[in-house]
Design a protein around this motif. Structure first.
Motif, PDB file in Angstrom:
ATOM      1  N   SER A   1       0.822  -1.203   0.000  1.00 24.70           N
ATOM      2  CA  SER A   1       0.000   0.000   0.000  1.00 24.70           C
ATOM      3  C   SER A   1       0.860   1.258   0.000  1.00 24.70           C
ATOM      4  O   SER A   1       0.586   2.218  -0.736  1.00 24.70           O
ATOM      5  N   ALA A   2       1.900   1.258   0.835  1.00 26.71           N
ATOM      6  CA  ALA A   2       2.790   2.427   0.899  1.00 26.71           C
ATOM      7  C   ALA A   2       3.471   2.664  -0.444  1.00 26.71           C
ATOM      8  O   ALA A   2       3.559   3.801  -0.929  1.00 26.71           O
ATOM      9  N   LEU A   3       3.939   1.590  -1.078  1.00 18.29           N
ATOM     10  CA  LEU A   3       4.603   1.720  -2.377  1.00 18.29           C
ATOM     11  C   LEU A   3       3.623   2.167  -3.460  1.00 18.29           C
ATOM     12  O   LEU A   3       3.915   3.077  -4.241  1.00 18.29           O
ATOM     13  N   ASP A   4       2.460   1.526  -3.504  1.00 15.35           N
ATOM     14  CA  ASP A   4       1.479   1.838  -4.547  1.00 15.35           C
ATOM     15  C   ASP A   4       1.000   3.280  -4.461  1.00 15.35           C
ATOM     16  O   ASP A   4       0.897   3.979  -5.474  1.00 15.35           O
ATOM     17  N   TRP A   5       0.707   3.738  -3.236  1.00 15.39           N
ATOM     18  CA  TRP A   5       0.208   5.097  -3.105  1.00 15.39           C
ATOM     19  C   TRP A   5       1.310   6.125  -3.297  1.00 15.39           C
ATOM     20  O   TRP A   5       1.045   7.251  -3.745  1.00 15.39           O
ATOM     21  N   THR A   6       2.546   5.760  -2.991  1.00 12.10           N
ATOM     22  CA  THR A   6       3.659   6.663  -3.291  1.00 12.10           C
ATOM     23  C   THR A   6       3.748   6.894  -4.791  1.00 12.10           C
ATOM     24  O   THR A   6       3.865   8.039  -5.258  1.00 12.10           O
ATOM     25  N   ILE A   7       3.663   5.825  -5.549  1.00  5.93           N
ATOM     26  CA  ILE A   7       3.735   5.924  -7.012  1.00  5.93           C
ATOM     27  C   ILE A   7       2.573   6.744  -7.566  1.00  5.93           C
ATOM     28  O   ILE A   7       2.743   7.588  -8.442  1.00  5.93           O
ATOM     29  N   HIS A   8       1.389   6.499  -7.028  1.00  4.69           N
ATOM     30  CA  HIS A   8       0.190   7.160  -7.549  1.00  4.69           C
ATOM     31  C   HIS A   8       0.111   8.629  -7.138  1.00  4.69           C
ATOM     32  O   HIS A   8      -0.151   9.510  -7.968  1.00  4.69           O
TER      33      HIS A   8
ATOM     34  N   GLU B   1      15.829  -0.527   5.144  1.00  7.39           N
ATOM     35  CA  GLU B   1      16.447  -0.171   3.868  1.00  7.39           C
ATOM     36  C   GLU B   1      15.769  -0.853   2.690  1.00  7.39           C
ATOM     37  O   GLU B   1      15.901  -0.415   1.551  1.00  7.39           O
ATOM     38  N   THR B   2      15.046  -1.930   2.965  1.00 13.87           N
ATOM     39  CA  THR B   2      14.343  -2.664   1.921  1.00 13.87           C
ATOM     40  C   THR B   2      12.851  -2.683   2.229  1.00 13.87           C
ATOM     41  O   THR B   2      12.428  -2.458   3.369  1.00 13.87           O
ATOM     42  N   PHE B   3      12.055  -2.979   1.201  1.00 15.03           N
ATOM     43  CA  PHE B   3      10.608  -2.955   1.344  1.00 15.03           C
ATOM     44  C   PHE B   3      10.023  -4.361   1.349  1.00 15.03           C
ATOM     45  O   PHE B   3      10.588  -5.290   0.769  1.00 15.03           O
ATOM     46  N   ARG B   4       8.854  -4.492   1.993  1.00 20.40           N
ATOM     47  CA  ARG B   4       8.144  -5.770   2.026  1.00 20.40           C
ATOM     48  C   ARG B   4       7.261  -5.947   0.802  1.00 20.40           C
ATOM     49  O   ARG B   4       6.799  -7.050   0.529  1.00 20.40           O
ATOM     50  N   GLY B   5       6.998  -4.873   0.086  1.00 18.95           N
ATOM     51  CA  GLY B   5       6.073  -4.916  -1.035  1.00 18.95           C
ATOM     52  C   GLY B   5       6.674  -5.545  -2.273  1.00 18.95           C
ATOM     53  O   GLY B   5       7.804  -6.050  -2.273  1.00 18.95           O
ATOM     54  N   ALA B   6       5.909  -5.513  -3.357  1.00 13.74           N
ATOM     55  CA  ALA B   6       6.317  -6.125  -4.618  1.00 13.74           C
ATOM     56  C   ALA B   6       7.633  -5.517  -5.111  1.00 13.74           C
ATOM     57  O   ALA B   6       7.797  -4.293  -5.107  1.00 13.74           O
TER      58      ALA B   6
ATOM     59  N   PHE C   1      12.354   3.521  -5.891  1.00 13.66           N
ATOM     60  CA  PHE C   1      13.775   3.891  -5.870  1.00 13.66           C
ATOM     61  C   PHE C   1      14.123   4.749  -7.090  1.00 13.66           C
ATOM     62  O   PHE C   1      14.875   5.728  -6.977  1.00 13.66           O
ATOM     63  N   ASN C   2      13.584   4.389  -8.249  1.00 16.00           N
ATOM     64  CA  ASN C   2      13.854   5.174  -9.458  1.00 16.00           C
ATOM     65  C   ASN C   2      13.283   6.582  -9.339  1.00 16.00           C
ATOM     66  O   ASN C   2      13.926   7.561  -9.755  1.00 16.00           O
ATOM     67  N   MET C   3      12.084   6.699  -8.772  1.00 17.30           N
ATOM     68  CA  MET C   3      11.468   8.016  -8.595  1.00 17.30           C
ATOM     69  C   MET C   3      12.286   8.875  -7.647  1.00 17.30           C
ATOM     70  O   MET C   3      12.427  10.094  -7.851  1.00 17.30           O
ATOM     71  N   ALA C   4      12.850   8.242  -6.612  1.00 19.95           N
ATOM     72  CA  ALA C   4      13.699   8.977  -5.669  1.00 19.95           C
ATOM     73  C   ALA C   4      14.970   9.464  -6.358  1.00 19.95           C
ATOM     74  O   ALA C   4      15.405  10.609  -6.178  1.00 19.95           O
TER      75      ALA C   4
END
Length: 335
Positions: A163-170, A185-190, A198-201
């Motif tokens: 959820s955190a990753l998806d909403w960050t992207i959106h 340092e790493t994520f639990r998501g997909a 990471f690319n967006m950052a």
């Protein structure tokens, strides 16, 4: 007293699709849900979030998927009791059931299907002092219902799951600024979503703060700032219009725990032959159940609903022989 063939507890996507599978077999359904609208978590928590693993739909918004399900089951005219929580399920001597809600609604049925998702649930909240002072429209929210409310705002998300990753992207596309804070340092998501973040950052589209935690929030009447501490306890104060902690949901079975069902870690144990419980006539499908190899995916819940309906038919029409037919040949024939 409402009378039906199958009483479905939970009007999320799996409960809705169960109506379709039951309808193909000429069984009527009544759905009960504690939420004021159908759709379950899809409508309540992330209606504008895209879903990518529905067969035949490369990408569909959660609420659009719910709307499609409602269109699909419309020929079978299901009935609903919304905004009501099931308090008791009583099995009668003839094997049928009376399901009673907190509003006093009683539903008589031959079969009960529990499709309650995670059961009663509430968001997991971070341990931040005075967090509650900024809830209820004052800047702290645990779900994204309407992304437009975050347009041109300074947003801070916290979490490391899907959820955190998806909403960050959106939300990065519409926010004035967006910061994602994660304690590791790493994520639990997909992995694919993590790579996008990471690319967006790296491209400067978002601010990614790792190995850090939110330790304090402040503001006058609404949220104005968030204090972030890194692994060395060095604190940084950042301006924020919204804080969205996304640490998942804490599931609670609620009254279901008292219905005599076999339960393991807040999930109902079922037989994968037909997703029946230890109580004959009661089935559990979707995220509420557990069995070896269980995957909490909507498409898996759809599979469970299809097999459940085949056995439910035997309870509703014990004297009739079930003749399986393909919809490609027979179409969708309502009552």
């Amino acid at each position: 007293m409402k009378e039906t063939d199958i009483c479905i507890i939970g009007a999320g996507p799996v409960g809705l699709f169960a109506v379709f599978e039951a309808g193909l077999l000429k069984m009527r359904c009544h759905l009960i849900d504690a939420l004021p609208q159908v759709g379950g978590q899809l409508s309540e928590i992330y209606p504008q979030k895209p879903i990518y693993d529905i067969p035949g739909s490369p990408g569909v918004l959660a609420q659009d998927h719910v709307n499609n399900l409602l269109t699909q089951i419309e020929p079978f005219s299901p009935t609903y009791s919304l905004g009501e929580r099931v308090e008791a399920v009583e099995k009668l001597e003839d094997g049928s059931f009376i399901t009673t809600t907190n509003e006093g609604t009683k539903v008589a049925s031959k079969v009960v299907v529990i499709a309650g998702g995670l059961g009663s649930f509430e968001p997991r909240k971070p341990a931040i002092q005075n967090l509650e002072d900024f809830e209820n429209g004052k800047g702290v929210t645990y779900m994204v219902k309407d992304p437009e409310m975050f347009r041109d705002k300074d947003i801070i998300l916290a979490g490391g799951g899907d959820s955190a990753l998806d909403w960050t992207i959106h939300l990065a596309e519409i926010a004035k600024s967006l910061t994602l804070v994660h304690r590791n340092e790493t994520f639990r998501g997909a992995p694919d979503s993590a790579e996008q973040v990471f690319n967006m950052a790296n491209e400067g589209k978002i601010n990614l703060v790792l190995k850090s935690n939110i330790v304090k929030i402040g503001g006058n009447t609404t949220l104005e700032e968030v204090t972030i501490a890194d692994h060395n306890k060095v604190e940084t104060v950042q301006k924020a219009d919204y804080l969205i902690p996304l640490f998942g949901l804490s599931p609670k079975l609620g009254p279901i725990a008292n219905w005599g069902l076999n339960v393991d870690k807040n999930a109902i144990q079922v037989d994968t032959f037909d997703y029946s419980t230890n109580v004959p006539g009661i089935f559990a499908i979707g995220d509420i159940n557990t069995y070896p190899g269980k995957l909490k995916l909507i498409l898996c819940g759809f599979h469970e609903a299809a097999l459940m309906a085949q056995s439910a038919f035997k309870y509703v029409y014990p004297e009739q022989k079930l003749s399986f037919k393909y919809t490609t040949v027979n179409g969708v024939q309502a009552f």
